[in-house]
Design an enzyme around this catalytic site. Structure first.
Site: not given
Length: 561
Positions: A373, A391, A461
């Site tokens: 992302t 993302t 993340g």
């Protein structure tokens, strides 16, 4: 921002990580951009210099990221946008999350492993990033779509120099699953492109020029739409892995304006993303669960207070349990937000925490969630702020490149439950449902003090986003650290209600030993956790600053008045 206003750029090497971060300097009345990649930040500055505001800068940055950080985001994926308008003091949340096709079913992943599913067309959701950017531009933008796309077109056509983070990502097997992708990411000798080489992407330049000339309709209804539908029928898992997205799905995609979530903490107002993101809910829950405790790093430790980390892990476990049971697309399931964020409930949750003892099992953990992302944050000279987390899900999304157009399709639908959970009192809040959005952890966040905006940040993340955003908030508001100091701290990430926790290698061994002695399940992560991009303003002096995370090719650009 007026054309011709001077632009300051300075990059400093950070030897240990081999990455770059711009110099962070206080200066009054300036515009500031914090992004994970230098050329993306430059694209935002380009937009501001030509009369755009924070929304125009965000559009230019997002399009540029498709060229310079395609492993993490792009027009083949989705995004959440959090926007603060200084003139009205209003915050707006725009959900441009990918949507499940009409033909999808709750059990479509039940007989597929995660790797099989996430690298097949069945994982591809209807992309929302382009529609989201357009919704923002139409509401507040000053530049045309063609202008917003111009830096990205130039980068793709003329080529970019491979940075350390991109060079590492190009080594991923997901970057070369399809023949077209292998050709795109290799040099003329068939070798994977490496650090310092020039990467030219003519097919992507062609796609972006088409969008600039014709508009988003070519993407959602025209030739690019037809190419996406064909591409997502690719599969690594037999017929069951074929994508189900149709031209009708693309033509009917719409981003959704949502009411932002708000919470109070230590005298600050925290504003963040609502469902289908679980990130904002979990961060607000954890903050309120921790509020009765006096937190702050012990002097001299420099790597975290074991008591603070212990309590934070426990608070996150409780939030993760609620996340797994209750959170999904609000159009598909009834989410008891009023209960989940009520002071009474969170006080009861807080009473479950003990300083020296780990809770027993809370609830089963959750399914895998991709980590690739990206985050960027902009404040313009008028004080308008945009914080964006976007993302394509896993690294390089599904690994499916759209032939002739040079962009990767997302693997976002694996954020749904891979096996249906509905039944036996479980609402199956995140089960696959047609025309619905999978649960996310993305949490672009704004902080206010006495009704004045003071900070904006977020992180990539996957599930670790929740921990990273929470820790950044604690570092700023509990520990009263500077953003630069907060970004240098080791991180940890609670992945599920069972408490499986990743820790960065730089976390002090003595702290790890103390946490393990309390029963915490810690695994040292082989990769850095998150990449926070922060901008802020002093409520007293209105001076502005940016801070970019060195865990990626973090960059801050400020434009002087």
């Amino acid at each position: 921002m007026k054309p011709g206003w001077p632009l300051l750029r300075k990059w400093l090497g950070l030897g240990m990580l081999g990455m770059f971060v711009a110099q962070n300097i206080w200066a009054a009345g300036e515009a500031v951009i914090a992004a994970s990649q230098p050329l993306a930040a430059e694209a935002g500055a380009w937009a501001l210099e030509r009369g755009g505001d924070a929304v125009d800068a965000a559009a230019a940055i997002q399009f540029a990221l498709n060229v310079v950080e395609p492993q993490s985001s792009g027009i083949g994926g989705g995004a959440f946008f959090l926007v603060y308008r200084a003139a009205t003091h209003q915050v707006y949340a725009l959900d441009a999350r990918e949507v499940a096709p009409r033909a999808d079913t709750p059990d479509q992943f039940a007989h597929l492993g995660y790797l099989e599913a996430s690298t097949s067309g069945i994982a591809v959701g209807v992309p929302g990033t382009l529609a989201g950017v357009e919704a923002l531009r139409h509401r507040w933008g000053h530049l045309t779509l063609a202008q917003s796309l111009q830096p990205a077109i130039d980068y793709a056509q003329k080529g970019i120099i491979i940075t350390p983070y991109l060079a590492h990502s190009l080594q991923s097997s997901r970057a070369a699953l399809q023949p077209e992708a292998r050709t795109l990411t290799q040099d003329t000798q068939g070798q994977v492109l490496t650090l310092g080489q020039r990467w030219v992407q003519p097919e992507l330049a062609h796609a972006l020029r088409l969008i600039a000339r014709v508009g988003p309709k070519v993407f959602y209804e025209g030739e690019i739409a037809r190419a996406m539908v064909t591409a997502q029928r690719r599969t690594r898992a037999g017929l069951a892995g074929q994508g189900r997205m149709s031209l009708e799905d693309l033509a009917h995609y719409q981003p959704v304006w949502r009411r932002p979530l708000e919470g109070a903490y230590r005298g600050y107002r925290i504003v963040t993303m609502p469902p289908p993101s679980s990130g904002g809910v979990a961060v607000l829950q954890a903050l309120q669960t921790l509020a009765p405790f006096k937190l702050g790093m012990l002097p001299g430790l420099g790597a975290g207070d074991p008591d603070e980390i212990h309590l934070t892990i426990e608070a996150l476990r409780l939030a993760m349990a609620d996340r797994a049971r209750w959170l999904g697309d609000p159009a598909a399931t009834s989410i008891p937000l009023e209960h989940l964020l009520s002071p009474l409930y969170l006080t009861q949750q807080s009473q479950r925490l003990e300083r020296n003892k780990r809770m027993e099992e809370v609830l089963p953990g959750t399914w895998p969630e991709g980590t690739n992302t990206t985050q960027f944050t902009v404040v313009d000279h008028e004080g308008n702020v945009v914080s964006v987390t976007s993302t394509v899900e896993a690294p390089w999304g599904s690994g499916i490149l759209v032939p002739g157009y040079g962009f990767f399709l997302n693997s976002e639908l694996t954020d749904f439950n891979l096996k249906p959970q509905a039944g036996a009192g479980d609402p199956g809040a995140n089960d696959v449902r047609p025309q619905r959005r999978p649960r996310s952890s993305m949490a672009p966040t704004l902080v206010f003090k006495d009704n004045q905006w003071v900070a904006a940040y977020g992180s990539p993340g996957g599930v670790s986003i929740i921990s990273t955003v929470l820790e950044m908030t604690q570092d700023l508001l509990d520990d009263v650290l500077t953003p630069e100091a907060a970004l240098r701290l080791p991180r940890y990430a609670v992945m599920d209600a069972q408490g499986h926790t990743l820790v960065e290698k730089s976390l002090a061994p003595a702290v790890i030993d103390q946490l393990r002695a309390r029963g915490h399940d810690l695994t040292v992560s082989e990769i850095p956790l998150g990449s926070v991009q922060w901008v802020g303003e002093s409520p007293q002096t209105h001076e502005r600053q940016g801070a970019a995370d060195a865990r990626r090719d973090g960059t801050v650009i400020r434009l002087l008045p």
